[in-house]
Motif scaffolding. Structure first.
Motif, PDB file in Angstrom:
ATOM      1  N   GLY A  80       0.796  -1.219   0.000  1.00  0.00           N
ATOM      2  CA  GLY A  80       0.000   0.000   0.000  1.00  0.00           C
ATOM      3  C   GLY A  80       0.821   1.259   0.000  1.00  0.00           C
ATOM      4  N   ASP A  81       0.134   2.391   0.118  1.00  0.00           N
ATOM      5  CA  ASP A  81       0.807   3.685   0.137  1.00  0.00           C
ATOM      6  C   ASP A  81       1.367   3.969   1.531  1.00  0.00           C
ATOM      7  OD1 ASP A  81      -1.299   4.548   1.744  1.00  0.00           O
ATOM      8  OD2 ASP A  81      -2.155   5.897   0.248  1.00  0.00           O
TER       9      ASP A  81
ATOM     10  N   LYS B 120       0.710   6.295   3.951  1.00  0.00           N
ATOM     11  CA  LYS B 120      -0.153   6.585   5.109  1.00  0.00           C
ATOM     12  C   LYS B 120      -1.127   5.475   5.448  1.00  0.00           C
ATOM     13  CE  LYS B 120       0.378  11.400   5.661  1.00  0.00           C
ATOM     14  NZ  LYS B 120      -0.171  12.588   6.200  1.00  0.00           N
ATOM     15  N   LYS B 121      -1.630   4.744   4.466  1.00  0.00           N
ATOM     16  CA  LYS B 121      -2.617   3.704   4.743  1.00  0.00           C
ATOM     17  C   LYS B 121      -2.049   2.298   4.626  1.00  0.00           C
ATOM     18  CE  LYS B 121      -6.454   6.614   3.465  1.00  0.00           C
ATOM     19  NZ  LYS B 121      -7.318   7.045   2.402  1.00  0.00           N
ATOM     20  N   GLY B 122      -0.850   2.196   4.099  1.00  0.00           N
ATOM     21  CA  GLY B 122      -0.237   0.890   3.923  1.00  0.00           C
ATOM     22  C   GLY B 122       0.138   0.257   5.252  1.00  0.00           C
ATOM     23  N   LYS B 123       0.426  -1.003   5.181  1.00  0.00           N
ATOM     24  CA  LYS B 123       0.831  -1.769   6.366  1.00  0.00           C
ATOM     25  C   LYS B 123       1.991  -2.663   5.977  1.00  0.00           C
ATOM     26  CE  LYS B 123      -2.552  -0.362   9.017  1.00  0.00           C
ATOM     27  NZ  LYS B 123      -2.293   0.682   9.930  1.00  0.00           N
TER      28      LYS B 123
ATOM     29  N   GLY C 139       3.472   0.348  10.634  1.00  0.00           N
ATOM     30  CA  GLY C 139       2.892   1.230   9.626  1.00  0.00           C
ATOM     31  C   GLY C 139       3.122   2.677   9.984  1.00  0.00           C
TER      32      GLY C 139
ATOM     33  N   ASN D 106       1.061   4.782  11.149  1.00  0.00           N
ATOM     34  CA  ASN D 106       0.452   5.136  12.435  1.00  0.00           C
ATOM     35  C   ASN D 106       1.291   4.686  13.629  1.00  0.00           C
ATOM     36  OD1 ASN D 106      -0.065   2.433  12.049  1.00  0.00           O
ATOM     37  ND2 ASN D 106      -2.217   2.529  12.618  1.00  0.00           N
TER      38      ASN D 106
END
Length: 140
Positions: free
Chosen positions: A11-12, A14-17, A33, A35
């Motif tokens: 993923g990208d 900011k939202k990837g993991k 990630g 976050n």
């Protein structure tokens, strides 16, 4: 000697993991990630892992130096505070502060401080980091 770790990302930014794993299995697909790195959410991040590696490496280097001076620690407890700052090139680890407390029978504080400084300078992780490294060493 070579040691291995790996990371997988989907993923990208900011939202990837992603997951991080180590050869030994101590970390096996440990999630991380954006976050967990920048928003203080539970989970791991590269800076935390560097801090753990640095604290562990320093403790072992200190034990080695103590042995060369004829001392054996009853205990060595080290915490590493890793500072990640934004600069004009993105983000950089700018500082690592090591906070170590040790119980060592028969050592004077001045010799303890000298040995701790040698350990900080000789620690392979300290050498690998392009950051300011500070140390508070206390006899416990």
């Amino acid at each position: 000697m070579d040691k291995f770790a790996s990371a997988h990302w989907e993923g990208d930014l900011k939202k990837g993991k992603g997951t991080i794993s180590t050869e030994s299995g101590a970390l096996k697909e440990q999630p991380y990630g954006f976050n967990t790195r920048f928003e203080d959410e539970p989970g791991t991040n590269p800076e935390e892992l560097i801090g753990g590696a640095h604290a562990g490496c320093f403790s072992m280097a200190f034990s080695l130096q103590l042995g060369e001076y004829g001392y054996t620690a009853d205990s060595i407890d080290t915490k590493a505070k890793v500072t990640l700052d934004k600069d004009n090139q993105g983000f950089s680890i700018t500082k690592v502060h090591l906070d170590m407390t040790a119980k060592i029978p028969g050592i004077a504080d001045a010799e303890f401080q000298d040995i701790a400084k040698m350990a900080k300078e000789g620690c392979p992780v300290s050498k690998a980091l392009n950051a300011e490294i500070t140390l508070d060493a206390k006899l416990g």
